[in-house]
Design an enzyme around this catalytic site. Structure first.
Site, PDB file in Angstrom:
ATOM      1  N   ARG A 121      64.863  34.108   2.290  1.00 45.96           N
ATOM      2  CA  ARG A 121      65.067  34.001   3.756  1.00 45.96           C
ATOM      3  C   ARG A 121      65.927  35.122   4.320  1.00 45.96           C
ATOM      4  O   ARG A 121      66.531  34.982   5.374  1.00 45.96           O
ATOM      5  CB  ARG A 121      65.668  32.649   4.130  1.00 45.96           C
ATOM      6  N   LYS A 143      62.527  46.472  13.458  1.00 44.64           N
ATOM      7  CA  LYS A 143      61.151  45.976  13.347  1.00 44.64           C
ATOM      8  C   LYS A 143      60.640  46.274  11.947  1.00 44.64           C
ATOM      9  O   LYS A 143      60.697  47.419  11.499  1.00 44.64           O
ATOM     10  CB  LYS A 143      60.241  46.654  14.375  1.00 44.64           C
ATOM     11  N   GLU A 185      57.699  61.721  19.008  1.00 41.95           N
ATOM     12  CA  GLU A 185      58.602  60.610  19.382  1.00 41.95           C
ATOM     13  C   GLU A 185      59.906  61.170  19.968  1.00 41.95           C
ATOM     14  O   GLU A 185      60.498  60.560  20.855  1.00 41.95           O
ATOM     15  CB  GLU A 185      58.900  59.717  18.164  1.00 41.95           C
ATOM     16  N   LYS A 227      67.571  55.487  21.304  1.00 41.49           N
ATOM     17  CA  LYS A 227      66.897  54.281  20.805  1.00 41.49           C
ATOM     18  C   LYS A 227      67.906  53.157  20.617  1.00 41.49           C
ATOM     19  O   LYS A 227      67.642  52.002  20.954  1.00 41.49           O
ATOM     20  CB  LYS A 227      66.137  54.558  19.501  1.00 41.49           C
ATOM     21  N   GLU A 237      62.495  42.982  22.437  1.00 41.15           N
ATOM     22  CA  GLU A 237      61.446  43.482  23.333  1.00 41.15           C
ATOM     23  C   GLU A 237      60.939  42.437  24.317  1.00 41.15           C
ATOM     24  O   GLU A 237      59.744  42.196  24.445  1.00 41.15           O
ATOM     25  CB  GLU A 237      60.275  44.064  22.521  1.00 41.15           C
ATOM     26  N   ARG A 241      62.853  47.247  26.189  1.00 43.19           N
ATOM     27  CA  ARG A 241      62.504  47.944  24.938  1.00 43.19           C
ATOM     28  C   ARG A 241      61.068  48.460  24.959  1.00 43.19           C
ATOM     29  O   ARG A 241      60.740  49.435  24.272  1.00 43.19           O
ATOM     30  CB  ARG A 241      62.740  47.028  23.719  1.00 43.19           C
ATOM     31  N   ASN A 245      57.334  52.336  24.164  1.00 41.05           N
ATOM     32  CA  ASN A 245      55.898  52.440  23.894  1.00 41.05           C
ATOM     33  C   ASN A 245      55.203  53.440  24.819  1.00 41.05           C
ATOM     34  O   ASN A 245      53.970  53.473  24.889  1.00 41.05           O
ATOM     35  CB  ASN A 245      55.222  51.066  24.038  1.00 41.05           C
ATOM     36  N   HIS A 248      51.915  55.036  24.019  1.00 44.89           N
ATOM     37  CA  HIS A 248      51.390  54.323  22.860  1.00 44.89           C
ATOM     38  C   HIS A 248      50.143  53.498  23.159  1.00 44.89           C
ATOM     39  O   HIS A 248      49.341  53.256  22.260  1.00 44.89           O
ATOM     40  CB  HIS A 248      52.476  53.442  22.236  1.00 44.89           C
ATOM     41  N   HIS A 252      47.499  54.333  20.624  1.00 42.41           N
ATOM     42  CA  HIS A 252      46.915  53.357  19.691  1.00 42.41           C
ATOM     43  C   HIS A 252      45.402  53.312  19.834  1.00 42.41           C
ATOM     44  O   HIS A 252      44.687  53.158  18.849  1.00 42.41           O
ATOM     45  CB  HIS A 252      47.513  51.964  19.931  1.00 42.41           C
ATOM     46  N   HIS A 265      49.851  59.315  13.858  1.00 36.93           N
ATOM     47  CA  HIS A 265      50.376  58.509  14.966  1.00 36.93           C
ATOM     48  C   HIS A 265      51.018  59.398  16.039  1.00 36.93           C
ATOM     49  O   HIS A 265      50.735  59.252  17.231  1.00 36.93           O
ATOM     50  CB  HIS A 265      51.383  57.495  14.403  1.00 36.93           C
TER      51      HIS A 265
HETATM   52  N1  LIG Z   1      59.455  49.755  12.566  1.00 37.80           N
HETATM   53  C1  LIG Z   1      59.308  50.501  13.626  1.00 37.80           C
HETATM   54  O1  LIG Z   1      59.996  50.357  14.636  1.00 37.80           O
HETATM   55  C2  LIG Z   1      58.283  51.599  13.590  1.00 37.80           C
HETATM   56  C3  LIG Z   1      58.268  52.580  14.583  1.00 37.80           C
HETATM   57  C4  LIG Z   1      57.355  53.622  14.472  1.00 37.80           C
HETATM   58  C5  LIG Z   1      56.477  53.663  13.394  1.00 37.80           C
HETATM   59  N2  LIG Z   1      56.527  52.681  12.461  1.00 37.80           N
HETATM   60  C6  LIG Z   1      55.623  52.723  11.288  1.00 37.80           C
HETATM   61  O2  LIG Z   1      55.950  53.888  10.539  1.00 37.80           O
HETATM   62  C7  LIG Z   1      54.794  54.292   9.800  1.00 37.80           C
HETATM   63  C8  LIG Z   1      54.651  55.783   9.929  1.00 37.80           C
HETATM   64  O3  LIG Z   1      55.774  56.403   9.376  1.00 37.80           O
HETATM   65  P1  LIG Z   1      55.771  57.941   8.922  1.00 37.80           P
HETATM   66  O4  LIG Z   1      55.213  58.760  10.001  1.00 37.80           O
HETATM   67  O5  LIG Z   1      57.099  58.223   8.388  1.00 37.80           O
HETATM   68  O6  LIG Z   1      54.639  57.951   7.785  1.00 37.80           O
HETATM   69  P2  LIG Z   1      54.709  57.799   6.190  1.00 37.80           P
HETATM   70  O7  LIG Z   1      55.737  56.829   5.795  1.00 37.80           O
HETATM   71  O8  LIG Z   1      53.318  57.537   5.754  1.00 37.80           O
HETATM   72  O9  LIG Z   1      55.148  59.254   5.719  1.00 37.80           O
HETATM   73  C9  LIG Z   1      54.288  60.354   5.959  1.00 37.80           C
HETATM   74  C10 LIG Z   1      54.024  61.133   4.666  1.00 37.80           C
HETATM   75  O10 LIG Z   1      55.161  61.910   4.328  1.00 37.80           O
HETATM   76  C11 LIG Z   1      55.549  61.669   2.985  1.00 37.80           C
HETATM   77  N3  LIG Z   1      56.984  61.915   2.911  1.00 37.80           N
HETATM   78  C12 LIG Z   1      57.983  61.130   3.352  1.00 37.80           C
HETATM   79  N4  LIG Z   1      59.151  61.764   3.275  1.00 37.80           N
HETATM   80  C13 LIG Z   1      58.896  62.976   2.753  1.00 37.80           C
HETATM   81  C14 LIG Z   1      59.711  64.104   2.444  1.00 37.80           C
HETATM   82  N5  LIG Z   1      61.013  64.115   2.733  1.00 37.80           N
HETATM   83  N6  LIG Z   1      59.124  65.176   1.880  1.00 37.80           N
HETATM   84  C15 LIG Z   1      57.782  65.193   1.649  1.00 37.80           C
HETATM   85  N7  LIG Z   1      56.961  64.188   1.952  1.00 37.80           N
HETATM   86  C16 LIG Z   1      57.522  63.090   2.498  1.00 37.80           C
HETATM   87  C17 LIG Z   1      55.097  60.247   2.747  1.00 37.80           C
HETATM   88  O11 LIG Z   1      54.993  59.958   1.373  1.00 37.80           O
HETATM   89  C18 LIG Z   1      53.760  60.246   3.472  1.00 37.80           C
HETATM   90  O12 LIG Z   1      52.766  60.856   2.668  1.00 37.80           O
HETATM   91  C19 LIG Z   1      53.632  53.501  10.362  1.00 37.80           C
HETATM   92  O13 LIG Z   1      53.279  52.507   9.442  1.00 37.80           O
HETATM   93  C20 LIG Z   1      54.185  52.874  11.628  1.00 37.80           C
HETATM   94  O14 LIG Z   1      53.590  51.628  11.924  1.00 37.80           O
HETATM   95  C21 LIG Z   1      57.403  51.661  12.531  1.00 37.80           C
HETATM   96 ZN   LIG Z   2      55.391  55.625  17.854  1.00 40.50          ZN
END
Ligand SMILES: NC(=O)c1ccc[n+]([C@@H]2O[C@H](COP(=O)([O-])OP(=O)(O)OC[C@H]3O[C@@H](n4cnc5c(N)ncnc54)[C@H](O)[C@@H]3O)[C@@H](O)[C@H]2O)c1
Ligand SMILES: [Zn+2]
Length: 356
Positions: A121, A143, A185, A227, A237, A241, A245, A248, A252, A265
């Protein structure tokens, strides 16, 4: 000890620091002191672990640290992968005092955070984001979640970390395209709530693309501050908040239509921000400034060609579900966003190219 900056996310007894600096994984930060107990599970992936797991574990000498390495990619942000993390926690005898540490991009942060939210939990969670997107966005705000085959992030929970550790040195190995996607972003924050930051980005985009460490650290700091403010005001949200988006709703729809992965993205959000600006009642001059900054970051300012009905469908606005109210994030001016439930249909049609 190298210099670092600290920002606090103010959420009462769930407040936490975001620590930003160089060399933090190489002895610049006492991570062990931030564990809840003495044992932890580090969650990473096959790309990031070979680069940064060893330095991270060196910071945890004296603790009982185990690690799990997941496959790389959004397609692994699923319940079955989450199950392997939970299995590992059970197998290592993790208890209520165990800390889960996410080492990687947003995918790792989201899934590790969700595992931490669910195990017993809820156990303690630390974010060590290694992509620019994760450093300025996904690691802050609590999130967490995984995808369902019917939709992104359909399963999840709010679970705040106890610290976010941003070592900007990790960006040295990040592919340039991923860096640029993260910059979308960063631009977003300027566009929705900080005109001075927007202007600063216009002057500093070259240095950011060159990965100048000080400039990157400044951009990450300002993004996290903005942020953190929005999250502190509206953690779950229920209102404000949602301005995060911006771009977005269209973004999306682009991701959905192109198949996830073809457009990153951040690339989809970049084109989406231009569309949202065009839908807003701001002047051509401001729209041009936004386009030029996005272009300077090497990001797209135009969406791919998508038929109007598919736009509306992907945005949840097709005839079948027209009763659902969709709120758009629009701009009063650059640096000042608001939520709007009623958009002019003719303007929307023009933005999605339905009138051409
Ligand atoms: N929780 C939230 O508030 C929130 C907000 C925005 C996005 N997200 C989520 O985040 C995800 C996208 O995140 P992302 O863009 O970081 O993608 P990702 O985690 O897939 O990373 C992108 C690529 O970079 C590689 N990588 C990471 N760090 C590295 C480094 N230092 N050197 C070399 N390679 C590296 C990863 O292995 C991957 O291949 C999505 O799933 C999205 O839904 C969540
Ligand atoms: Zn985003």
């Amino acid at each position: 000890m190298p210099q670092h900056k600290v920002i606090t996310v103010n959420l009462g007894d769930r407040s936490y620091p975001i620590v930003i600096g160089q060399g933090l994984l190489n002895g610049g930060f006492d991570l062990a002191a931030h564990l809840r107990g003495t044992d932890c599970l580090v969650v990473s992936n096959e790309t990031v672990a070979p680069l940064y797991l060893e330095p991270l574990l060196a910071n945890l000498a004296g603790c009982q640290a185990t690690s799990i390495t997941l496959q790389d990619g959004e397609s692994f942000k699923t319940m079955p992968t989450m199950q392997t993390i939970l299995d590992e926690l059970v197998a290592t005898g993790a208890n209520r005092d165990t800390t889960v540490i996410a080492l990687g991009g947003g995918v790792i942060g989201d899934i590790a955070g969700f595992a931490a939210a669910c195990y017993m939990r809820g156990v303690a969670f630390i974010q060590v984001p290694t992509t620019l997107l994760a450093q300025v966005d996904s690691s802050v705000g609590g999130k967490t979640g995984v995808n369902h085959e019917k939709g992104k992030n359909l399963i999840g929970a709010f679970h705040q970390p106890r610290v976010v550790l941003i070592d900007t040195d990790t960006l040295a190995t990040l592919p340039q395209r991923e860096l640029q996607a993260g910059l979308a972003e960063v631009i977003k924050y300027g566009a929705i709530c900080d005109p001075a930051f927007f202007a600063w980005l216009e002057s500093n985009m070259g240095a950011l693309l060159d990965k100048d460490p000080d400039t990157l650290a400044d951009a990450i700091q300002r993004s996290c501050e903005l942020k953190a403010d929005v999250v502190a005001e509206d953690e779950r949200e229920s209102g404000r908040r949602a301005i995060l988006n911006f771009g977005h709703t269209f973004g999306h729809a682009i991701e959905h239509n192109q198949g996830y992965g073809e457009w990153l993205h951040g690339e989809a959000v970049a084109a989406g921000m231009v569309m949202a600006a065009e839908l807003s009642a701001i002047g051509e001059h401001d729209i041009d400034r936004l386009k030029r900054l996005i272009e300077a970051a090497g990001l797209p300012t135009k969406p791919p060609v998508i038929p109007a009905d598919r736009w509306l469908n992907a945005m949840g606005m097709d005839k079948k579900i027209q009763k659902k109210q969709l709120r758009f994030v629009l701009l009063h001016s650059l640096g000042d966003a608001y939520l709007s439930a009623d958009v002019e249909q003719t303007k929307l049609q023009a933005v999605i190219g339905a009138d051409s």
